[in-house]
Scaffold this active site. Structure first.
Site, PDB file in Angstrom:
ATOM      1  CG  HIS A   1      -1.856  -1.081   1.387  1.00 46.10           C
ATOM      2  ND1 HIS A   1      -1.722  -2.061   2.341  1.00 46.10           N
ATOM      3  CD2 HIS A   1      -2.983  -1.367   0.701  1.00 46.10           C
ATOM      4  CE1 HIS A   1      -2.738  -2.900   2.248  1.00 46.10           C
ATOM      5  NE2 HIS A   1      -3.523  -2.513   1.259  1.00 46.10           N
TER       6      HIS A   1
ATOM      7  NE  ARG B   1      -9.288 -11.510   2.198  1.00 45.53           N
ATOM      8  CZ  ARG B   1      -9.920 -10.692   1.355  1.00 45.53           C
ATOM      9  NH1 ARG B   1      -9.281 -10.207   0.302  1.00 45.53           N
ATOM     10  NH2 ARG B   1     -11.176 -10.351   1.561  1.00 45.53           N
TER      11      ARG B   1
HETATM   12  P1  AMP Z   1      -6.577  -3.492  -0.434  1.00 45.80           P
HETATM   13  O1  AMP Z   1      -6.367  -2.725   0.832  1.00 45.80           O
HETATM   14  O2  AMP Z   1      -6.170  -4.914  -0.348  1.00 45.80           O
HETATM   15  O3  AMP Z   1      -7.955  -3.285  -1.029  1.00 45.80           O
HETATM   16  O4  AMP Z   1      -5.576  -2.854  -1.485  1.00 45.80           O
HETATM   17  C1  AMP Z   1      -5.562  -1.481  -1.738  1.00 45.80           C
HETATM   18  C2  AMP Z   1      -4.657  -1.224  -2.910  1.00 45.80           C
HETATM   19  O5  AMP Z   1      -3.347  -1.691  -2.599  1.00 45.80           O
HETATM   20  C3  AMP Z   1      -5.083  -1.972  -4.185  1.00 45.80           C
HETATM   21  O6  AMP Z   1      -4.892  -1.110  -5.303  1.00 45.80           O
HETATM   22  C4  AMP Z   1      -4.155  -3.140  -4.218  1.00 45.80           C
HETATM   23  O7  AMP Z   1      -3.908  -3.641  -5.515  1.00 45.80           O
HETATM   24  C5  AMP Z   1      -2.890  -2.520  -3.646  1.00 45.80           C
HETATM   25  N1  AMP Z   1      -1.983  -3.539  -3.130  1.00 45.80           N
HETATM   26  C6  AMP Z   1      -2.270  -4.510  -2.231  1.00 45.80           C
HETATM   27  N2  AMP Z   1      -1.193  -5.311  -2.044  1.00 45.80           N
HETATM   28  C7  AMP Z   1      -0.203  -4.834  -2.840  1.00 45.80           C
HETATM   29  C8  AMP Z   1       1.141  -5.237  -3.113  1.00 45.80           C
HETATM   30  N3  AMP Z   1       1.699  -6.286  -2.520  1.00 45.80           N
HETATM   31  N4  AMP Z   1       1.859  -4.503  -3.993  1.00 45.80           N
HETATM   32  C9  AMP Z   1       1.293  -3.427  -4.618  1.00 45.80           C
HETATM   33  N5  AMP Z   1       0.037  -3.014  -4.411  1.00 45.80           N
HETATM   34  C10 AMP Z   1      -0.714  -3.703  -3.539  1.00 45.80           C
END
Ligand code: AMP
Length: 298
Positions: free
Chosen positions: A49, A199
């Protein structure tokens, strides 16, 4: 949940819970001629993030991060209640990066009584993750559309980790004429290559070790396709390998066009190998790029 009446300042970051306060802050920045970047998240922030936040910061002098665990993208049997939440930790990390504003709306702010509108994206929003999570992309597309319209950023940053989501978001922004540039950021990985994910906290040590093999397998499949092997052969090889690695089940392993997500047999244009697997209480997704195969002359 009651929305706060005025913005609150925590560790130097303004935190607002209402669309009205978000718009007020963005309006002031705009009047001052600043570009605005938005990074939508569900919190429990990790280095993946934060890479998105840094990208937004590189492109825009003002950065908004939204933190909202979106109930609409969880099926009733999924992990909405258990999904990790760490508001204090998130605020500290965002303050350290100089984020200007955190938008942390309550459920009723996003889905007020009588809410009845859903955004669905055909094509890219079908198949792959949608095959086993049919509710998912309507939930994502609806909340992302709302966040884009609420904030009206110049740039919104998403991770390639959720590659199908990135393609769906690009599509909806284009189709709905939302004046925003959608930027994708490469996946941030652990030392063994496992894609960082909130997760991953669900994994036991044994499952964590097995999980580390997924990205290696994807890189192997991507390498085969890049060397000219047909998708059908490379994917059959990959599925067989995956089945022996200790995952509980494989949702999919596919080769798709990087822009449209249509199935491809040979990577004559940029492509992606994408997978989703299940292990213990976790469902892992990951993907790897495949550079176009250069045909030998003559
Ligand atoms: P989430 O909080 O899981 O909904 O993710 C929020 C944003 O962070 C989304 O655009 C995801 O694709 C991005 N994201 C989550 N994990 C990663 C990662 N390991 N590398 C890059 N972006 C990520």
């Amino acid at each position: 949940m009651t929305a706060r009446r005025s913005p609150s300042l925590a560790q130097g970051v303004v935190r607002v819970e209402t669309v009205a306060n978000l718009r007020r802050a963005v309006g002031v920045w705009r009047a001052d001629g600043h570009r605005v970047g938005l990074v939508p998240t569900m919190g429990a922030l990790h280095a993946g993030h934060l890479a998105l936040v840094e990208e937004a910061r590189r492109r825009c002098p003002r950065v908004v991060v939204s933190v909202f665990v979106n109930p609409a993208q969880f099926a009733p049997a999924e992990d909405f209640d258990e999904y990790p939440r760490d508001e204090a930790g998130d605020m500290a990390k965002l303050a350290a990066l100089g984020v200007d504003l955190v938008f942390a709306p309550g459920r009723d702010e996003i889905y007020p009584a009588g809410f009845a509108t859903t955004v669905t994206v055909a094509g890219a929003g079908a198949g792959l993750c949608a095959a086993t999570r049919p509710h998912f992309f309507a939930g994502v597309a609806t909340v992302v559309t709302k966040l884009l319209v609420q904030c009206l950023p110049d740039v919104a940053v998403f991770g390639e980790k959720d590659y199908q989501q990135l393609v769906v978001v690009r599509r909806l922004a284009r189709d709905l004429d939302i004046p925003v540039e959608i930027v994708g950021v490469p996946t941030v990985r652990e030392a063994d290559g496992l894609a960082m994910s909130s997760r991953n906290a669900y994994l036991t040590p044994d499952e964590r070790r097995i999980a580390g093999g997924l990205n290696v397998l994807l890189a192997d499949v991507a390498g085969r396709v890049a060397r000219g092997e047909a998708a059908s052969g490379a994917l059959a090889w990959g599925r067989q390998r995956l089945a022996g690695m200790g995952f509980d089940s494989i949702d999919y392993l596919e080769l798709r066009d990087a822009e449209t997500l249509e199935p491809v047999e040979r990577a004559t244009r940029p492509a992606r190998v994408l997978a989703a697997v299940r292990i213990g209480g976790a469902r892992l997704i990951d993907n790897r790029p495949v550079a176009p195969v250069v045909e030998a002359a003559g």
